[in-house]
Every structure is written in structure tokens, then in C-alpha cells.
Write an enzyme that holds these catalytic residues in place. Sequence first.
Site, PDB file in Angstrom:
ATOM      1  N   ASP A  98       2.522  22.045 -11.370  1.00 48.10           N
ATOM      2  CA  ASP A  98       1.031  22.458 -10.589  1.00 48.10           C
ATOM      3  C   ASP A  98       1.241  24.192 -10.654  1.00 48.10           C
ATOM      4  O   ASP A  98       1.702  24.627 -11.342  1.00 48.10           O
ATOM      5  CB  ASP A  98       1.850  22.432  -9.040  1.00 48.10           C
ATOM      6  CG  ASP A  98       3.195  23.046  -8.450  1.00 48.10           C
ATOM      7  OD1 ASP A  98       3.302  24.288  -8.572  1.00 48.10           O
ATOM      8  OD2 ASP A  98       3.828  22.541  -8.036  1.00 48.10           O
ATOM      9  N   ASP A 100      -0.409  28.200  -9.196  1.00 45.80           N
ATOM     10  CA  ASP A 100      -0.033  28.564  -7.831  1.00 45.80           C
ATOM     11  C   ASP A 100      -1.222  29.801  -8.314  1.00 45.80           C
ATOM     12  O   ASP A 100      -1.411  30.092  -9.290  1.00 45.80           O
ATOM     13  CB  ASP A 100       0.722  29.272  -7.120  1.00 45.80           C
ATOM     14  CG  ASP A 100       1.592  27.759  -6.983  1.00 45.80           C
ATOM     15  OD1 ASP A 100       1.330  26.886  -7.072  1.00 45.80           O
ATOM     16  OD2 ASP A 100       3.445  28.068  -7.893  1.00 45.80           O
ATOM     17  N   ASP A 177      11.089  35.692  -8.734  1.00 38.38           N
ATOM     18  CA  ASP A 177      11.867  35.976  -8.593  1.00 38.38           C
ATOM     19  C   ASP A 177      12.566  36.303  -9.901  1.00 38.38           C
ATOM     20  O   ASP A 177      13.636  37.501 -10.055  1.00 38.38           O
ATOM     21  CB  ASP A 177      12.628  34.608  -8.298  1.00 38.38           C
ATOM     22  CG  ASP A 177      11.794  33.343  -8.444  1.00 38.38           C
ATOM     23  OD1 ASP A 177      10.978  34.103 -10.178  1.00 38.38           O
ATOM     24  OD2 ASP A 177      11.523  32.498  -8.369  1.00 38.38           O
TER      25      ASP A 177
END
Length: 286
Positions: A98, A100, A177
Site C-alpha cells: 500500500d 501512505d 520505527d
Amino acid sequence: MAISTGFAFSCRPHFPLSQSMRKVFMSCSAAIEAIEEIDSGKEPAEWKRFNSKELGISSSMIARPTRVVLNGLKSKGFEVYLVGGCVRDLILKRTPKDFDIITTAELKEVRRTFSHCEIVGRRFPICHVHVDDEVVEVSSFHTSGIRPVRNLGLSFEKPVDCDEKDHFRWRNCLRRDFTINGLMFDPYSKLIYDYMGGVDDIRKAKVQTIGPASFSFIEDCARILRAIRIAARLGFRFGRETALSIKNLSSSVLRLDRVHGEHLFLSVSMWKAPHGNELHVGLWLC
């Protein structure tokens, strides 16, 4: 030292844990390389801008629903960027699962721009824009700005030679992260902004956290499982500091069973092969 990953899985998928035990074994092994690694986050990476063409990225690699959303926001005068794992995958010539988007528009402005759009999430709200039976996630710099920035004052300094917009983007990347997920791609200027050394780590096929690994995994224990999943899917390796932090903090993922309502048993071990220069890490989830 570096640790490359290879994983094997064994499970019974069709029964809830209350009815049967599910066992997953994940193992990592690697030759210990004769290189000296800097502990992740100890020194700020030199930030860079890359031309997307130099990295082999073209607009045609961006899915049509994502382009519709990017163009819609751009036409309203807002800045838009692709962020996170999709940028990493584009660099690796992989089709992203996907895309973002992050924008300078506020979420209510995103909702006004698209007829089929909804704001979801309470703690960290984002927009879901529906295009061609697909959902494109859009976050806002304004919303992400209200999240507390991790206390990395001792690990990172403000990048040199950066303007106000660079500082804005850099602060957002600090909340992510892993370095390989801390990339921003402006498809209109065709520039990729790399404040965390993510492109270099992609080229080295390495997963490391933004900031010290022990701090990052304490901050969000789910990152331990995400690190393992990313390394397994991409065939990347861990640095020694990341591998040791996974071992030392692995029991913290037991908190996740409170969220999913499942009872987990976890065992982690690290050992050296009797012959050869290899270090192994085992993670068992039952």
C-alpha cells in the site's frame, strides 16, 4: 558484526488459540562479518536528498488511486509526500502493498477535497480516501505534530544545513520505527528526503531502528515483530545491537496478547554454532 535472517514457520491456522496450540518458530543465522558497526542512533546520519530517477523510481510505479489522491491535494496547494515502507519498496523495485501519504493539509481539509473520505482513529487519526475500490491512507503533519517526539536529544542533533521545511520533515521521520522506513518522497519535485540514513541501510540490506534499539523496542514492543517480519520478507539482516535488543526485550511482546485476547508463550535464545563463525537467534511463539 551483522546478522542476516532466514525464517521458517510452522502453524495450525484454522483454529483459535483457545482450541488448539499454535506454534511458530523463527530462526535467524548469519556469518559474523569482520566489520565494525556503529550502534544505531548513536551518531546522527548525514542527511541527503536523492533524485528519484537516480534510484530507478518513476511515476508509473505509483498506483493510480494513490496518484489521484496526490494530484487532488497538490491541486489545492498542499504539499504531499509518500512515506514509509512504500518508498523503501519502490527503491527495491518491489510493488508496495500500500501507499501512505502525508500532507500539509489538515485532515478536515483532506475530507473536504474528496467526496468519499472519512477520518478514522481517535488517538492518532488519519483519513481513508476511497478511490476505485481501494483505500488510500492520508496522514497530516498537523496531526502527527501533536504526538510526543521521542526523547532522542542525546542521540540526534538537528541536521545541519537544513531549512524550516527540512526540520519539519526531519521531526516527523524521528517518530518512525526503522531507518529504511524513515524516507519521504516528493513525486512532484522527484526528490527523496533521507534524514536517517535509510537509503544506505537499504543498500546494505540492513534493518536498524531510528535511535537506540533498546529504547525503540521499549517504546513500542510491536516493533520487535515488525523488525523480524521485514527482515524475513526482504531477506535483510540485523546489526548486532538490534539482534541483542530483540533477545533481551522479546518477552515484552507478551503485552500484545492483552490487545488480541490470545495467550502467548514465548521463548528466545541466542547461540553460536559449534563449527564456523555463525550466530543464531531463535524466537518461538506458541
